[in-house]
Design a protein around this motif. Structure first.
Motif, short mmCIF file in Angstrom:
data_model
loop_
_atom_site.label_atom_id
_atom_site.label_comp_id
_atom_site.label_asym_id
_atom_site.label_seq_id
_atom_site.Cartn_x
_atom_site.Cartn_y
_atom_site.Cartn_z
N VAL A 151 0.98 -1.06 0.03
CA VAL A 151 0.01 -0.08 -0.05
C VAL A 151 1.01 1.27 -0.09
O VAL A 151 1.76 1.26 0.75
CB VAL A 151 -0.99 -0.07 1.02
CG1 VAL A 151 -0.33 -0.09 2.55
CG2 VAL A 151 -1.98 1.35 1.15
N ALA A 152 0.50 2.24 -0.84
CA ALA A 152 1.08 3.43 -0.82
C ALA A 152 0.42 4.36 0.24
O ALA A 152 -0.67 4.50 0.26
CB ALA A 152 1.18 4.14 -2.12
N PRO A 153 1.27 4.99 1.30
CA PRO A 153 0.43 5.94 2.40
C PRO A 153 0.17 7.21 1.63
O PRO A 153 -0.43 8.06 2.23
CB PRO A 153 1.80 5.92 3.28
CG PRO A 153 2.80 5.80 2.65
CD PRO A 153 2.73 4.53 1.46
N TYR A 154 0.97 7.56 0.59
CA TYR A 154 0.37 8.91 -0.03
C TYR A 154 0.71 8.46 -1.66
O TYR A 154 1.19 7.81 -1.99
CB TYR A 154 1.19 9.96 0.22
CG TYR A 154 2.55 9.86 0.03
CD1 TYR A 154 3.39 10.41 -1.10
CD2 TYR A 154 3.72 9.18 1.11
CE1 TYR A 154 4.72 10.19 -1.15
CE2 TYR A 154 5.09 9.22 0.76
CZ TYR A 154 5.59 9.54 -0.41
OH TYR A 154 6.77 9.57 -0.61
N LEU A 155 0.05 9.42 -2.41
CA LEU A 155 0.15 9.34 -4.01
C LEU A 155 1.21 10.38 -4.36
O LEU A 155 1.16 11.44 -3.84
CB LEU A 155 -1.12 9.64 -4.68
CG LEU A 155 -2.38 8.57 -4.35
CD1 LEU A 155 -3.59 8.79 -4.98
CD2 LEU A 155 -2.04 7.04 -4.53
N ALA A 156 2.06 9.68 -5.21
CA ALA A 156 3.12 10.66 -5.67
C ALA A 156 3.30 10.65 -7.37
O ALA A 156 2.83 9.36 -7.75
CB ALA A 156 4.32 10.49 -4.94
N GLU A 157 3.79 11.49 -7.82
CA GLU A 157 4.10 11.64 -9.37
C GLU A 157 5.35 10.83 -9.70
O GLU A 157 6.32 10.48 -8.69
CB GLU A 157 3.99 12.75 -10.04
CG GLU A 157 2.56 13.62 -9.82
CD GLU A 157 1.46 12.83 -10.48
OE1 GLU A 157 1.61 12.23 -11.44
OE2 GLU A 157 0.36 13.02 -9.71
N PHE A 158 5.70 10.49 -10.83
CA PHE A 158 6.74 9.68 -11.15
C PHE A 158 7.89 10.48 -10.79
O PHE A 158 8.88 9.69 -10.26
CB PHE A 158 6.69 9.30 -12.71
CG PHE A 158 8.26 8.77 -13.19
CD1 PHE A 158 8.46 7.57 -13.09
CD2 PHE A 158 9.04 9.65 -14.01
CE1 PHE A 158 9.65 7.01 -13.49
CE2 PHE A 158 10.08 8.88 -14.40
CZ PHE A 158 10.69 8.04 -14.16
N ASN A 159 8.10 11.65 -11.05
CA ASN A 159 9.25 12.48 -10.57
C ASN A 159 9.42 12.82 -9.06
O ASN A 159 10.19 13.38 -8.93
CB ASN A 159 9.42 13.65 -11.71
CG ASN A 159 8.26 14.71 -11.61
OD1 ASN A 159 7.28 14.22 -10.91
ND2 ASN A 159 8.18 15.77 -11.82
N GLU A 160 8.51 12.31 -8.38
CA GLU A 160 8.65 12.46 -6.86
C GLU A 160 8.93 11.20 -6.28
O GLU A 160 8.88 10.11 -6.82
CB GLU A 160 7.06 12.91 -6.42
CG GLU A 160 7.00 14.21 -6.91
CD GLU A 160 5.63 14.61 -6.69
OE1 GLU A 160 4.96 15.88 -6.65
OE2 GLU A 160 4.68 13.87 -6.27
N LEU A 161 9.31 11.33 -5.14
CA LEU A 161 9.76 10.09 -4.40
C LEU A 161 8.34 9.29 -4.01
O LEU A 161 7.55 9.62 -3.48
CB LEU A 161 10.35 10.28 -3.06
CG LEU A 161 10.76 9.09 -2.05
CD1 LEU A 161 11.69 8.34 -2.72
CD2 LEU A 161 11.02 9.73 -0.77
N ASN A 162 8.21 8.02 -4.49
CA ASN A 162 7.21 7.07 -4.24
C ASN A 162 7.38 6.21 -2.94
O ASN A 162 8.72 5.66 -3.04
CB ASN A 162 6.76 6.30 -5.22
CG ASN A 162 6.02 7.04 -6.41
OD1 ASN A 162 4.88 6.96 -6.51
ND2 ASN A 162 6.76 8.04 -7.22
N THR A 163 6.76 6.33 -2.01
CA THR A 163 6.79 5.18 -0.83
C THR A 163 5.76 3.99 -0.90
O THR A 163 4.67 4.46 -1.15
CB THR A 163 6.87 6.03 0.56
OG1 THR A 163 8.01 7.35 0.30
CG2 THR A 163 7.13 5.20 1.63
N TRP A 164 6.08 2.93 -0.51
CA TRP A 164 5.29 1.91 -0.31
C TRP A 164 5.49 1.14 0.86
O TRP A 164 6.77 0.98 1.34
CB TRP A 164 5.51 0.79 -1.54
CG TRP A 164 4.98 1.37 -2.84
CD1 TRP A 164 5.43 2.34 -3.67
CD2 TRP A 164 3.84 1.17 -3.49
NE1 TRP A 164 4.90 2.53 -4.65
CE2 TRP A 164 3.68 2.01 -4.61
CE3 TRP A 164 2.66 0.48 -3.06
CZ2 TRP A 164 2.41 1.91 -5.47
CZ3 TRP A 164 1.42 0.40 -3.76
CH2 TRP A 164 1.47 1.10 -4.95
N LEU A 165 4.71 0.49 1.60
CA LEU A 165 4.65 -0.44 2.77
C LEU A 165 4.41 -1.68 2.28
O LEU A 165 3.18 -2.07 1.76
CB LEU A 165 3.69 0.14 3.93
CG LEU A 165 4.14 1.49 4.44
CD1 LEU A 165 3.18 1.94 5.67
CD2 LEU A 165 5.48 1.82 4.69
#
Length: 210
Positions: A151-165
Motif C-alpha cells: 500500500v502507498a501511504p500517499y500518492l506521488a507522481e513519477f518525478n517525486e519520491l514514491n513510498t510503499w509499505l
C-alpha cells in the motif's frame, strides 16, 4: 526532454504505480535487480527486446549452493484499466548449480502474477530449480513461493519520491512461512527496499533501469 520521455515509457510499460520490479520492462531497457537477506543473495540482469520479451542472467546464492542461470522472460498477459494494471510473466532458463565443489546442470522455471494501482498492489511468484540429480536421497529440487501485499501511504507522481509499505510471505520447500515487512522507496528509475523479518533478520533489495 530525455527524462520526460523516460518517465512516460516507464509509466506506460513498467506499471501504473511502479510498485513492482517486473522481469520485462520497456523496449531497450536494461534492468539490474538484487534481492538480499541473511544467507541468501540474488542478482538479476535483464535486457528487454520489446514489451513482451527480455533476456536475462540470474545469480542466486543460498548458504553453500550457487545457481547461475541464463534465462528468458515473457510477458504472457497484461490487463490495462483506467487506474490499475495486471500482468502475468513466465520465465525459463538452464544453467549450473555449484555445491559441495561440484557443478551440476539445473533447469529453472518461474511464473509470476501481479496487480497494481497507484495505491495498492499484490503479487505472487513461484520459482523452481529442477536439478539433474534430484532423485538422489540427499538432494531435492529448490522451490520458492513468494506473495506480497503493498500500500502507498500517499500518492506521488513519477518525478517525486514514491513510498510503499509491503508485507512479504516466503515459503521455501518444507520450511515454515517467513513474513517480512518492507519499506520501499522509488524515485524515477531507481528503487530500494529495506526490510526486517518478524522472526528476526534483515532484508535489502534494489533495482535500477538504465
Amino acid at each position: 526532454m530525455n527524462k520526460l520521455i523516460l518517465g512516460l515509457l516507464l509509466l506506460s510499460f513498467g506499471g501504473v504505480g511502479t510498485a513492482n520490479a517486473h522481469p520485462v520492462s520497456f523496449q531497450g531497457a536494461t534492468s539490474l535487480m538484487s534481492y538480499n537477506k541473511e544467507k541468501e543473495n540474488e542478482l538479476l540482469l535483464t535486457y528487454s527486446f520489446d514489451r513482451s520479451w527480455a533476456a536475462g542472467l540470474s545469480y542466486f546464492k543460498m548458504e553453500d549452493i550457487e545457481y547461475t542461470i541464463p534465462r528468458i522472460n515473457f510477458l504472457a498477459k497484461r490487463w490495462n484499466n483506467d487506474d490499475s494494471q495486471g500482468n502475468i510473466y513466465l520465465s525459463a532458463g538452464y544453467g549450473t548449480e555449484r555445491s559441495f565443489d561440484e557443478n551440476k546442470g539445473v533447469t529453472f522455471g518461474s511464473v509470476e502474477a501481479d496487480w497494481e494501482s497507484r495505491k495498492y498492489y499484490t503479487s505472487i511468484q513461484y520459482n523452481k530449480f529442477f536439478r539433474q540429480d534430484s532423485d538422489a536421497v540427499d538432494r531435492t529440487d529448490y522451490e520458492h513461493t513468494k506473495g506480497r501485499l503493498g500500500v502507498a501511504p500517499y500518492l506521488a507522481e513519477f518525478n517525486e519520491l514514491n513510498t510503499w509499505l509491503i508485507v512479504q510471505f516466503d515459503k521455501v520447500n518444507d520450511k515454515p512461512i517467513e513474513t517480512t515487512q518492507f519499506i520501499r522507496l522509488f524515485y524515477k528509475n531507481a528503487m530500494i527496499e529495506l526490510g526486517a523479518a518478524f522472526g528476526g533478520g534483515w532484508a535489502f533489495n534494489y533495482m535500477v533501469h538504465f
